[in-house]
Design a protein around this motif. Structure first.
Motif, PDB file in Angstrom:
ATOM      1  N   ALA A 228      -7.202  17.868 -49.335  1.00 58.07           N
ATOM      2  CA  ALA A 228      -6.659  16.838 -48.449  1.00 58.07           C
ATOM      3  C   ALA A 228      -7.227  15.448 -48.712  1.00 58.07           C
ATOM      4  O   ALA A 228      -6.462  14.470 -48.745  1.00 58.07           O
ATOM      5  CB  ALA A 228      -6.863  17.240 -46.986  1.00 58.07           C
ATOM      6  N   PRO A 229      -8.548  15.277 -48.903  1.00 58.34           N
ATOM      7  CA  PRO A 229      -9.053  13.921 -49.153  1.00 58.34           C
ATOM      8  C   PRO A 229      -8.477  13.284 -50.421  1.00 58.34           C
ATOM      9  O   PRO A 229      -8.203  12.076 -50.444  1.00 58.34           O
ATOM     10  CB  PRO A 229     -10.564  14.136 -49.270  1.00 58.34           C
ATOM     11  CG  PRO A 229     -10.837  15.395 -48.525  1.00 58.34           C
ATOM     12  CD  PRO A 229      -9.644  16.254 -48.778  1.00 58.34           C
ATOM     13  N   ILE A 230      -8.287  14.086 -51.475  1.00 61.97           N
ATOM     14  CA  ILE A 230      -7.702  13.562 -52.716  1.00 61.97           C
ATOM     15  C   ILE A 230      -6.287  13.077 -52.448  1.00 61.97           C
ATOM     16  O   ILE A 230      -5.890  11.977 -52.867  1.00 61.97           O
ATOM     17  CB  ILE A 230      -7.695  14.656 -53.806  1.00 61.97           C
ATOM     18  CG1 ILE A 230      -9.115  15.141 -54.095  1.00 61.97           C
ATOM     19  CG2 ILE A 230      -7.034  14.145 -55.081  1.00 61.97           C
ATOM     20  CD1 ILE A 230      -9.180  16.354 -55.003  1.00 61.97           C
ATOM     21  N   LEU A 231      -5.511  13.879 -51.736  1.00 69.11           N
ATOM     22  CA  LEU A 231      -4.117  13.532 -51.467  1.00 69.11           C
ATOM     23  C   LEU A 231      -4.009  12.324 -50.541  1.00 69.11           C
ATOM     24  O   LEU A 231      -3.124  11.484 -50.710  1.00 69.11           O
ATOM     25  CB  LEU A 231      -3.397  14.744 -50.878  1.00 69.11           C
ATOM     26  CG  LEU A 231      -3.302  15.944 -51.831  1.00 69.11           C
ATOM     27  CD1 LEU A 231      -2.871  17.191 -51.079  1.00 69.11           C
ATOM     28  CD2 LEU A 231      -2.335  15.654 -52.968  1.00 69.11           C
ATOM     29  N   ARG A 232      -4.891  12.221 -49.582  1.00 67.62           N
ATOM     30  CA  ARG A 232      -4.888  11.050 -48.705  1.00 67.62           C
ATOM     31  C   ARG A 232      -5.139   9.772 -49.506  1.00 67.62           C
ATOM     32  O   ARG A 232      -4.501   8.737 -49.269  1.00 67.62           O
ATOM     33  CB  ARG A 232      -5.939  11.209 -47.602  1.00 67.62           C
ATOM     34  CG  ARG A 232      -5.581  12.210 -46.507  1.00 67.62           C
ATOM     35  CD  ARG A 232      -6.746  12.320 -45.525  1.00 67.62           C
ATOM     36  NE  ARG A 232      -6.549  13.324 -44.512  1.00 67.62           N
ATOM     37  CZ  ARG A 232      -5.947  13.107 -43.338  1.00 67.62           C
ATOM     38  NH1 ARG A 232      -5.469  11.922 -43.049  1.00 67.62           N
ATOM     39  NH2 ARG A 232      -5.830  14.089 -42.463  1.00 67.62           N
ATOM     40  N   ARG A 233      -6.064   9.835 -50.446  1.00 70.13           N
ATOM     41  CA  ARG A 233      -6.344   8.652 -51.271  1.00 70.13           C
ATOM     42  C   ARG A 233      -5.139   8.262 -52.116  1.00 70.13           C
ATOM     43  O   ARG A 233      -4.973   7.084 -52.466  1.00 70.13           O
ATOM     44  CB  ARG A 233      -7.555   8.913 -52.171  1.00 70.13           C
ATOM     45  CG  ARG A 233      -8.878   8.948 -51.424  1.00 70.13           C
ATOM     46  CD  ARG A 233     -10.066   8.844 -52.374  1.00 70.13           C
ATOM     47  NE  ARG A 233     -10.176   9.985 -53.262  1.00 70.13           N
ATOM     48  CZ  ARG A 233     -10.862  11.088 -52.975  1.00 70.13           C
ATOM     49  NH1 ARG A 233     -11.496  11.211 -51.808  1.00 70.13           N
ATOM     50  NH2 ARG A 233     -10.932  12.085 -53.846  1.00 70.13           N
ATOM     51  N   LEU A 234      -4.294   9.241 -52.437  1.00 70.38           N
ATOM     52  CA  LEU A 234      -3.094   8.965 -53.219  1.00 70.38           C
ATOM     53  C   LEU A 234      -1.940   8.448 -52.359  1.00 70.38           C
ATOM     54  O   LEU A 234      -0.902   8.065 -52.898  1.00 70.38           O
ATOM     55  CB  LEU A 234      -2.647  10.235 -53.954  1.00 70.38           C
ATOM     56  CG  LEU A 234      -3.570  10.702 -55.080  1.00 70.38           C
ATOM     57  CD1 LEU A 234      -3.119  12.058 -55.612  1.00 70.38           C
ATOM     58  CD2 LEU A 234      -3.603   9.678 -56.199  1.00 70.38           C
ATOM     59  N   GLY A 235      -2.107   8.464 -51.036  1.00 71.60           N
ATOM     60  CA  GLY A 235      -1.073   7.923 -50.159  1.00 71.60           C
ATOM     61  C   GLY A 235      -0.372   8.930 -49.283  1.00 71.60           C
ATOM     62  O   GLY A 235       0.541   8.563 -48.534  1.00 71.60           O
ATOM     63  N   ARG A 237       0.215  11.338 -46.074  1.00 72.43           N
ATOM     64  CA  ARG A 237      -0.115  11.188 -44.654  1.00 72.43           C
ATOM     65  C   ARG A 237      -0.034  12.550 -43.957  1.00 72.43           C
ATOM     66  O   ARG A 237       0.859  13.349 -44.234  1.00 72.43           O
ATOM     67  CB  ARG A 237       0.847  10.208 -43.982  1.00 72.43           C
ATOM     68  CG  ARG A 237       0.770   8.800 -44.552  1.00 72.43           C
ATOM     69  CD  ARG A 237       1.734   7.872 -43.863  1.00 72.43           C
ATOM     70  NE  ARG A 237       1.425   7.715 -42.442  1.00 72.43           N
ATOM     71  CZ  ARG A 237       2.145   6.981 -41.602  1.00 72.43           C
ATOM     72  NH1 ARG A 237       3.220   6.346 -42.033  1.00 72.43           N
ATOM     73  NH2 ARG A 237       1.796   6.887 -40.341  1.00 72.43           N
ATOM     74  N   ALA A 238      -0.969  12.773 -43.041  1.00 72.91           N
ATOM     75  CA  ALA A 238      -1.019  14.046 -42.318  1.00 72.91           C
ATOM     76  C   ALA A 238       0.008  14.054 -41.192  1.00 72.91           C
ATOM     77  O   ALA A 238       0.141  13.073 -40.453  1.00 72.91           O
ATOM     78  CB  ALA A 238      -2.416  14.260 -41.754  1.00 72.91           C
ATOM     79  N   LEU A 239       0.725  15.183 -41.064  1.00 70.36           N
ATOM     80  CA  LEU A 239       1.725  15.340 -40.006  1.00 70.36           C
ATOM     81  C   LEU A 239       1.317  16.384 -38.971  1.00 70.36           C
ATOM     82  O   LEU A 239       1.529  16.205 -37.785  1.00 70.36           O
ATOM     83  CB  LEU A 239       3.077  15.733 -40.603  1.00 70.36           C
ATOM     84  CG  LEU A 239       3.738  14.748 -41.558  1.00 70.36           C
ATOM     85  CD1 LEU A 239       5.105  15.268 -41.955  1.00 70.36           C
ATOM     86  CD2 LEU A 239       3.849  13.366 -40.947  1.00 70.36           C
ATOM     87  N   THR A 240       0.759  17.492 -39.433  1.00 71.77           N
ATOM     88  CA  THR A 240       0.398  18.576 -38.528  1.00 71.77           C
ATOM     89  C   THR A 240      -0.551  19.501 -39.281  1.00 71.77           C
ATOM     90  O   THR A 240      -1.046  19.148 -40.352  1.00 71.77           O
ATOM     91  CB  THR A 240       1.650  19.329 -38.030  1.00 71.77           C
ATOM     92  OG1 THR A 240       1.284  20.305 -37.054  1.00 71.77           O
ATOM     93  CG2 THR A 240       2.386  20.018 -39.164  1.00 71.77           C
ATOM     94  N   THR A 241      -0.820  20.657 -38.722  1.00 67.39           N
ATOM     95  CA  THR A 241      -1.630  21.667 -39.407  1.00 67.39           C
ATOM     96  C   THR A 241      -0.808  22.939 -39.552  1.00 67.39           C
ATOM     97  O   THR A 241       0.235  23.115 -38.898  1.00 67.39           O
ATOM     98  CB  THR A 241      -2.913  21.990 -38.628  1.00 67.39           C
ATOM     99  OG1 THR A 241      -2.551  22.516 -37.335  1.00 67.39           O
ATOM    100  CG2 THR A 241      -3.779  20.749 -38.462  1.00 67.39           C
ATOM    101  N   THR A 242      -1.276  23.830 -40.399  1.00 77.41           N
ATOM    102  CA  THR A 242      -0.651  25.134 -40.542  1.00 77.41           C
ATOM    103  C   THR A 242      -1.748  26.180 -40.726  1.00 77.41           C
ATOM    104  O   THR A 242      -2.721  25.939 -41.435  1.00 77.41           O
ATOM    105  CB  THR A 242       0.344  25.172 -41.716  1.00 77.41           C
ATOM    106  OG1 THR A 242       0.942  26.461 -41.799  1.00 77.41           O
ATOM    107  CG2 THR A 242      -0.327  24.854 -43.027  1.00 77.41           C
ATOM    108  N   THR A 243      -1.580  27.310 -40.044  1.00 79.28           N
ATOM    109  CA  THR A 243      -2.565  28.389 -40.115  1.00 79.28           C
ATOM    110  C   THR A 243      -1.839  29.707 -40.348  1.00 79.28           C
ATOM    111  O   THR A 243      -0.957  30.071 -39.570  1.00 79.28           O
ATOM    112  CB  THR A 243      -3.370  28.490 -38.810  1.00 79.28           C
ATOM    113  OG1 THR A 243      -3.984  27.240 -38.530  1.00 79.28           O
ATOM    114  CG2 THR A 243      -4.439  29.567 -38.921  1.00 79.28           C
ATOM    115  N   PRO A 244      -2.179  30.437 -41.418  1.00 81.26           N
ATOM    116  CA  PRO A 244      -1.611  31.772 -41.608  1.00 81.26           C
ATOM    117  C   PRO A 244      -2.308  32.777 -40.690  1.00 81.26           C
ATOM    118  O   PRO A 244      -3.543  32.852 -40.684  1.00 81.26           O
ATOM    119  CB  PRO A 244      -1.900  32.089 -43.076  1.00 81.26           C
ATOM    120  CG  PRO A 244      -2.419  30.819 -43.680  1.00 81.26           C
ATOM    121  CD  PRO A 244      -3.004  30.022 -42.563  1.00 81.26           C
TER     122      PRO A 244
END
Length: 251
Positions: A228-235, A237-244
């Protein structure tokens, strides 16, 4: 992005139970549901129990994926009461394919690393073997799973491998959902000795370019805390969470 693929891989079938759809014939069962399953209380308990008991009769595990905004709010509690255990929570991130492809254009690959798209059965088996090493469990089934998905709908999935020293050290795939503006980024696990070199970033960039070339607007990722931190730096944005939530037959 919920629901089931429009083209069903060989050996699998879809079965409806109320608002739910069961996917049967994979390495473990999967239950997909709308945001609101539409029942409450005892009816919800019965719906959950039917899924558990169905796969129990087959001697198989089953996963029910729950998003952070799903309803009713006590769905996770009722899944746990029925014997389902929560796996690692992930963050659902969304970013623009064209923006990401542009931002990563021209970035060189890590030294000694090549990235290529593949449909070769030997490569797909290699992906399963590599992931077995990464996660310390038997994931060789994944090679057959990817092969079946490519055979069923080759225009909806693109598998990429990163190689170094003559072997596969990481792999990831792009899954396009026809009829939507979205494609999903999946995989991205890397052998421990090759982490921290930018390979995950390179695979994200390569898939973003593929998606943009295909006219995809948005990329969606269920991201681990590491990714997640890598993807956030690329732009992204978080929308929600998911849990299996997974029920596993007694050994």
């Amino acid at each position: 992005m919920r629901g089931v693929p429009s083209v069903r891989p060989a050996g699998t079938r879809y079965e409806k139970d109320g608002t739910l759809v069961r996917i049967v014939g994979q390495f473990r069962g999967f239950v997909t549901a709308p945001r609101d399953v539409g029942v409450r209380g005892a009816e919800l308990d019965a719906l959950i129990a039917r899924q558990r008991d169905y796969f129990a009769a087959r001697g198989e595990a089953v996963e029910w994926k729950v998003r952070g905004h799903d309803m009713p709010a006590d769905l996770p509690e009722r899944l746990r009461a029925a014997g389902f255990g929560a796996e690692e929570q992930e963050t659902v991130l969304v970013g623009g394919a064209a923006e990401l492809a542009g931002a990563t254009a021209g970035r060189p690959l890590p030294d000694g690393v090549t990235v290529r798209q593949t449909t070769a059965p030997a490569d797909l088996r290699g992906v399963g073997a590599m992931l077995s090493t990464v996660w310390g469990m038997d994931m060789r089934w994944l090679g057959d799973d990817l092969a079946a998905r490519i055979e069923a709908a080759p225009d909806q999935i693109a598998v990429l491998v990163a190689e170094a020293g003559g072997g596969i050290v990481s792999a990831a795939w792009l899954v396009h959902r026809p009829g939507t503006q979205f494609a999903g980024l999946w995989g991205g696990s890397t052998l421990a000795e090759h982490r921290g070199r930018g390979i995950y970033h390179a695979l994200v960039a390569a898939r973003a370019r593929l998606a943009a070339d295909r006219g995809v607007t948005y990329l969606q990722v269920d991201a681990s805390d590491d990714s997640a931190p890598i993807l956030r730096r690329l732009g992204f944005r978080a929308l929600t969470t998911t849990t299996p939530y997974v029920w596993t037959p007694p050994s």
